[in-house]
Scaffold this motif. Structure first.
Motif, short mmCIF file in Angstrom:
data_model
loop_
_atom_site.label_atom_id
_atom_site.label_comp_id
_atom_site.label_asym_id
_atom_site.label_seq_id
_atom_site.Cartn_x
_atom_site.Cartn_y
_atom_site.Cartn_z
N PRO A 95 0.82 -1.23 0.00
CA PRO A 95 0.00 0.00 0.00
C PRO A 95 0.85 1.27 0.00
N SER A 96 1.98 1.26 0.72
CA SER A 96 2.75 2.52 0.80
C SER A 96 3.35 2.87 -0.56
N LYS A 97 3.86 1.85 -1.27
CA LYS A 97 4.48 2.17 -2.57
C LYS A 97 3.43 2.54 -3.62
N THR A 98 2.24 1.93 -3.52
CA THR A 98 1.18 2.29 -4.46
C THR A 98 0.72 3.73 -4.20
N LEU A 99 0.53 4.05 -2.91
CA LEU A 99 0.09 5.42 -2.57
C LEU A 99 1.14 6.45 -2.99
N ASP B 142 -10.15 18.21 -8.15
CA ASP B 142 -10.68 17.72 -6.88
C ASP B 142 -9.70 16.71 -6.27
N LYS B 143 -8.83 17.23 -5.40
CA LYS B 143 -7.78 16.35 -4.86
C LYS B 143 -8.36 15.27 -3.95
N ASN B 144 -9.52 15.55 -3.34
CA ASN B 144 -10.19 14.56 -2.50
C ASN B 144 -10.66 13.37 -3.32
N PHE C 226 -7.74 11.38 -4.35
CA PHE C 226 -7.23 10.58 -3.23
C PHE C 226 -8.05 9.29 -3.10
N LYS C 227 -9.37 9.41 -3.30
CA LYS C 227 -10.23 8.22 -3.21
C LYS C 227 -9.85 7.22 -4.30
N ILE C 228 -9.59 7.75 -5.50
CA ILE C 228 -9.19 6.88 -6.62
C ILE C 228 -7.87 6.17 -6.25
N ALA C 229 -6.96 6.95 -5.63
CA ALA C 229 -5.65 6.39 -5.25
C ALA C 229 -5.84 5.24 -4.25
N LEU C 230 -6.73 5.44 -3.26
CA LEU C 230 -6.96 4.38 -2.27
C LEU C 230 -7.59 3.15 -2.92
N LYS C 231 -8.45 3.40 -3.92
CA LYS C 231 -9.05 2.26 -4.64
C LYS C 231 -7.95 1.48 -5.36
N ARG C 232 -7.00 2.24 -5.92
CA ARG C 232 -5.92 1.57 -6.64
C ARG C 232 -5.08 0.73 -5.68
N VAL C 233 -4.90 1.24 -4.45
CA VAL C 233 -4.17 0.47 -3.43
C VAL C 233 -4.84 -0.88 -3.25
N LYS C 234 -6.17 -0.87 -3.11
CA LYS C 234 -6.93 -2.11 -2.87
C LYS C 234 -6.82 -3.04 -4.08
N ALA C 235 -6.86 -2.43 -5.28
CA ALA C 235 -6.80 -3.25 -6.50
C ALA C 235 -5.44 -3.96 -6.60
N VAL C 236 -4.38 -3.22 -6.28
CA VAL C 236 -3.03 -3.82 -6.35
C VAL C 236 -2.93 -4.95 -5.31
#
Ligand SMILES: Cc1cc2nc3c(=O)[nH]c(=O)nc-3n(C[C@H](O)[C@H](O)[C@H](O)COP(=O)(O)OP(=O)(O)OC[C@H]3O[C@@H](n4cnc5c(N)ncnc54)[C@H](O)[C@@H]3O)c2cc1C
Length: 498
Positions: free
Chosen positions: A53-57, A86-88, A91-101
């Protein structure tokens, strides 16, 4: 309760993280009857709350940084051009990507895959009841006993949070990935690699980040210039940094913000003044605790606050039990756990008379990387180690801007390579601060592991233009000094004559 016949295994691996999974897979491939016990999700810290998660974020946050940089120099400026962004939402998209990875990688770590490999996977919390028996308590509360010939403990570590934070809600690496929204402000406690990576990511997403570090420098385990470099880099990103601090209390203010009150100390440890920081969220990264609540007394396995005690060959005080990965407190990295998994398999199979063939708990050359921008990578000794041991060395520092690829890619800012060279051109230690430093350090690790001198790097052809040219570049000054040797002097003399 008696142990059922079918519950007797050649090898029981306790903990299904990076170390445990590699050990179990390797053992099964060798035809060893293996069982793996995991109380949570297979994959451990690295997959669920650590490296992945840290490297994906960080990768997602890097895109925000790139975007801002893209607008620098435009007549409107980055702030104006990005005001509708809309940085918020991003950020949500980024967290979704974390879960996908995580989901994609989890397939490799699934119990189905391990059962196919021949590993019997048991879900539950394991603890020793004797020197040869482990009790597993499943989610339904039912306990089952299992007997082993050999056991590998790979139960990892968890965040250490000082008592002073108990009265507020805080985030750690175990919780931050489920945060509801991008915080406006965040206080990061601790300036080691975890704190710095989180500060980098959130600052790039647009959070106002403040860092409070107890030590005099950030990344205090690295060379002093790395800490200074990182401080300057984070400050450029807008992170406010306090070092040499002593936190006195942590509470909420009337607006439900977390208030951290601390003393700023001088070099001698005297209080200079009191400071306070207010923020929406507080992230605590103040070190690790080891998962040793395993009935180790019953197994006669010695441990302390520094983890399970092991000898050079990963053996514990119970010669049938080994400890690998974070839980032995040696090197808290996934690749350390992976290396030790290979080593423990080799060592387990070797009778005592073949001790000379056993693998050490750590290799000759062990690299690590902090994934900031730019990255910091290190292998081998630090100047302070060499000075303490009174080992002769010369230090060479070469700037990243000397490499053309750094200019073509606009990454030439302030990175550098520092090489510590001993007698007979022996490579003693290397630190690289550069984009992709984690990739560049491997060449040095290989050279050091195989006892190759500085010349090996100098004489290896590196494709042009690549960042990897920083490696031979870093050797130039040393090689230049060798040109002044008597042998070269004679060659030059002969050249003039003939
Ligand atoms: C934020 C962060 C970022 C990181 N980034 C990196 C990185 O980029 N590169 C890197 O190399 N390292 C990184 N690390 C370190 C890395 O995550 C660890 O070194 C690695 O996960 C250790 O592996 P392990 O197998 O020893 O333990 P773990 O992965 O923690 O696995 C231990 C497992 O044992 C299980 N367990 C514990 N007790 C029991 C019990 N009684 N019964 C059954 N199961 C039990 C746990 O549930 C867990 O699944 C990072 C760590 C953090 C916190």
């Amino acid at each position: 309760m008696k142990v059922k016949k079918e519950n007797c295994y050649d090898l029981i691996v306790l903990g299904g993280g990076a170390g445990g999974l590699s050990t179990a897979a390797g053992a099964a491939r060798l035809g060893i009857r293996t069982m793996l016990i995991e109380r949570g999700r297979l994959g451990g810290d690295c997959l669920w709350v650590g490296c992945v998660p840290s490297k994906t974020l960080l990768h997602e946050a890097d895109k925000m940084r790139d975007m801002r940089e893209m607008f620098i120099g435009s007549s409107k400026g980055a702030g104006e051009l990005m005001k509708d962004f809309d940085k918020n939402e991003y950020f949500k998209i980024a967290l979704k990507r974390v879960k996908a990875v995580q989901s994609a990688i989890a397939v490799h770590d699934s119990s189905e895959r391990f059962e196919q490999l021949g590993v019997h996977v048991v879900a539950g919390k394991g603890e020793f009841t004797s020197k040869k028996i482990i009790k597993v308590i499943g989610a339904d509360g039912v306990a089952e006993l299992y007997k082993f010939k050999k056991c590998v403990i790979a139960t990892g570590s968890r965040p250490f949070v000082p008592e002073i934070f108990a009265s507020v809600k805080y985030e750690t690496n175990e919780t931050i990935w489920d945060i509801a929204k991008l915080p406006e402000s965040m206080t990061v406690i601790g300036g080691g690699s975890v704190g710095i990576e989180i500060a980098t990511a959130f600052a790039n997403f647009g959070t106002k980040v403040t860092m409070v570090q107890r030590e005099k420098r950030l990344m205090s385990k690295e060379e002093p210039q790395v800490g200074d470099f990182m401080r300057a880099t984070l400050e450029t990103m807008g992170v406010k940094i306090y070092t040499n601090t002593n936190i006195k209390n942590v509470t909420y203010n009337e607006e439900s913000q977390v208030k951290v009150v601390f003393d700023l100390l001088d070099d001698k440890g005297n209080v200079m003044r009191e400071e306070r920081v207010l923020s929406e969220v507080i992230f605590v990264s103040t070190g690790r605790k080891y998962n040793t609540a395993l009935g180790l007394e019953a197994a006669k396995v010695s441990y302390s606050g520094k983890g399970i005690e092991i000898n050079d060959y990963l053996e514990t005080s119970n010669k049938k039990v080994y400890a690998i990965g974070d839980v032995n407190g040696k090197m808290l990295f996934t690749h350390a756990a992976g290396y030790q998994a290979k080593a423990v398999l080799q060592n387990m199979l070797m009778p005592k008379i073949f001790n000379f063939l056993k693998k050490k708990s750590l290799p000759e050359a062990f690299p690590w990387v902090t994934y900031t921008y730019p990255e910091v990578a290190h292998v081998g000794a630090y100047t302070r180690d060499l000075e303490l041991k009174k080992i002769y060395y010369k230090q060479y520092i070469t700037k990243l801007e000397s490499v053309d690829r750094a200019r073509t890619s606009e990454t030439h800012e302030d990175g550098y390579i520092q090489i510590l060279v001993g007698k007979k051109s022996k490579i003693l230690g290397v630190t690289i601060v550069s984009p992709m430093a984690g990739e560049l350090i491997t060449e040095w690790t290989l050279a050091m592991q195989h006892g190759l001198p500085v010349e090996a790097i100098y004489n290896t052809v590196h494709a042009y233009p690549t960042l990897s040219e920083l490696n031979p570049r870093g050797t130039f000054e040393h090689m230049q000094q060798k040109l002044n040797s008597p042998f070269i002097f004679i060659l030059k003399y002969l050249f003039k004559i003939f």
